[in-house]
Scaffold this motif. Structure first.
Motif, PDB file in Angstrom:
ATOM      1  N   LEU A   1      49.828  46.335 -24.111  1.00  0.00           N
ATOM      2  CA  LEU A   1      49.048  45.250 -24.717  1.00  0.00           C
ATOM      3  C   LEU A   1      47.951  44.779 -23.769  1.00  0.00           C
ATOM      4  CD1 LEU A   1      49.023  43.521 -27.328  1.00  0.00           C
ATOM      5  CD2 LEU A   1      50.453  41.852 -26.147  1.00  0.00           C
ATOM      6  N   GLY A   2      46.751  44.653 -24.306  1.00  0.00           N
ATOM      7  CA  GLY A   2      45.639  44.136 -23.520  1.00  0.00           C
ATOM      8  C   GLY A   2      44.550  43.672 -24.471  1.00  0.00           C
ATOM      9  N   TYR A   3      43.488  43.089 -23.925  1.00  0.00           N
ATOM     10  CA  TYR A   3      42.376  42.699 -24.804  1.00  0.00           C
ATOM     11  C   TYR A   3      41.047  42.770 -24.073  1.00  0.00           C
ATOM     12  CZ  TYR A   3      42.955  38.010 -22.662  1.00  0.00           C
ATOM     13  OH  TYR A   3      43.071  36.957 -21.790  1.00  0.00           O
ATOM     14  N   LEU A   4      40.009  42.781 -24.893  1.00  0.00           N
ATOM     15  CA  LEU A   4      38.655  42.844 -24.356  1.00  0.00           C
ATOM     16  C   LEU A   4      37.894  41.634 -24.861  1.00  0.00           C
ATOM     17  CD1 LEU A   4      36.512  44.990 -23.063  1.00  0.00           C
ATOM     18  CD2 LEU A   4      35.772  45.170 -25.417  1.00  0.00           C
ATOM     19  N   ALA A   5      37.104  41.005 -24.002  1.00  0.00           N
ATOM     20  CA  ALA A   5      36.217  39.919 -24.428  1.00  0.00           C
ATOM     21  C   ALA A   5      34.786  40.399 -24.223  1.00  0.00           C
ATOM     22  CB  ALA A   5      36.487  38.662 -23.610  1.00  0.00           C
ATOM     23  N   ALA A   6      33.993  40.300 -25.270  1.00  0.00           N
ATOM     24  CA  ALA A   6      32.587  40.747 -25.190  1.00  0.00           C
ATOM     25  C   ALA A   6      31.826  40.127 -26.356  1.00  0.00           C
ATOM     26  CB  ALA A   6      32.514  42.270 -25.246  1.00  0.00           C
TER      27      ALA A   6
END
Ligand SMILES: Cc1ncc(COP(=O)(O)O)c(C=O)c1O
Length: 362
Positions: free
Chosen positions: A223-228
């Motif tokens: 599990l991970g996430y990207l902010a952009a």
């Protein structure tokens, strides 16, 4: 001799070196929270059975909402990933054929993902025992590329690059349309972290990767996430397979984020153990990287080659991460995770024995 390119799964390492895996060993090669997952994960384990009976929410709405509130960022600026590793792979695809600069030493997956997509790769090498930057040299290289990968807190050194360094880089890169990918997989181990995420509102060339597998000790469920900026999120989302993040990971992520005291407790524990270990290393004259997180580099400055120390530790059931595949390190350091008190004591005991048989002559 081909050594595994990542930590964890130590039997591959022993096999490659022709050594027998001892019955008892401690794996210092994976940088996972030594306190284990939040208790809610264990307590609710049976609930996860329900999760596997349905397809996961492809939009990860609830989890994104929680991250959005915590990070003060719109949900449209977030993309969940099957671990940070999936997000790196997607970014590699987005950059296909482009010129990419990687600040080294760094996590090897940037290079793997970029190579798989025929990117033209160059390095900017941090230098000296404290892994320093020369901003002018860096910018003159960044000037010629389409994207830059920066890992902060840095894997493998554990060093955090301050916003006062990163922000001017993002600003300069924006001037020639160069994307900055800032991998913050270990940001939540820092005791004085100021979020860089709000900068994505200001800089459309900035992408921030976060992992949830390290702090919450859930590497097996990914599990991970990207902010952009929303336009980048849309572009990358199109490259991602539907239902990429499974329903157990989504439920576990919600439980992890609800336990706010867990992160504070971890940071405090890691800080105390890091101080204890570093005090010992100073006393026994081992050199370490100035880490601010849950892992660090170590070398015996009295040995030209660290391979003998590496094998000595492996034979004593202590498993460090080798650094042969980190450009600029090439085996000259060993990386260790900070683990439980008992495990760290065991490491110090074996290193003390090494020092007794390999005196420092000081
Ligand atoms: C710097 C860094 N980024 C990203 C990742 C990927 O983490 P995960 O896929 O477990 O979220 C790792 C894993 O070791 C890492 O060290």
């Amino acid at each position: 001799m081909k050594l595994p390119s990542h930590g964890s799964n130590p039997h591959y390492l022993y096999e490659a070196l022709g050594l027998n895996l001892p019955e008892k060993y401690i794996d210092f090669s994976a940088n996972i929270n030594p306190l284990g997952p939040p208790v809610a994960i264990k307590e609710n384990w049976s609930r996860f059975y329900q999760d596997i009976l349905t397809y996961p929410d492809p939009f990860a709405t609830k989890l994104k909402q929680l991250i959005s509130e915590k990070e003060d960022v719109p949900t449209g600026s977030l993309l969940m990933g099957n671990g940070g590793a999936e997000l790196i792979a997607l970014i590699g695809r987005m950059l296909a054929g482009k010129k990419v600069l990687i600040v080294q030493p760094a996590f090897s997956e940037y290079e793997t993902a970029c190579k798989a997509n025929q990117c033209e790769i160059t390095y900017y090498q941090l230098f000296g025992p404290d892994f320093e930057w020369s901003l002018d040299d860096f910018l003159s290289k960044a000037d010629k590329v389409d994207a830059v990968f920066i890992c902060s807190p840095n894997n493998p050194t554990g060093i955090q690059f301050p916003p006062s360094l990163i922000e001017p880089i993002v600003r300069e890169c924006e001037k020639h349309d160069c994307t900055v990918i800032l991998d913050e997989a270990f940001y939540d181990f820092l005791d004085d972290y100021q979020s860089f995420i709000p900068y994505i509102n200001q800089y459309t060339n900035l992408m921030i990767i976060r992992s949830m597998t390290k702090m919450y000790a859930i590497p097996g469920i990914r599990l991970g996430y990207l902010a952009a900026s929303p336009s980048v999120i849309t572009k990358l989302g199109r490259l991602q397979p539907h239902w990429s993040i499974n329903s157990v990971a989504l439920s576990a992520g919600l439980l992890c984020m609800e336990d706010e005291s867990f992160v504070r407790k971890t940071i405090e524990f890691i800080r105390q153990e890091r101080e204890r270990l570093f005090y010992f290393y100073q006393d026994c004259e081992f050199q370490v990287s100035p880490s601010k997180v849950n892992f660090y580099l170590l070398r015996d400055p009295y040995c030209e080659d660290q391979f003998e120390l590496f094998c000595y530790l492996l034979q004593g059931g202590i498993i460090p991460r080798h650094t042969f595949n980190f450009p600029g390190l090439e085996g000259k350091w060993l990386r260790f995770a900070i683990k439980s008190k008992v495990d760290n004591d065991q490491l110090m005991e074996v290193l003390e024995q090494w020092r007794m048989s390999h005196p420092s002559f000081s």
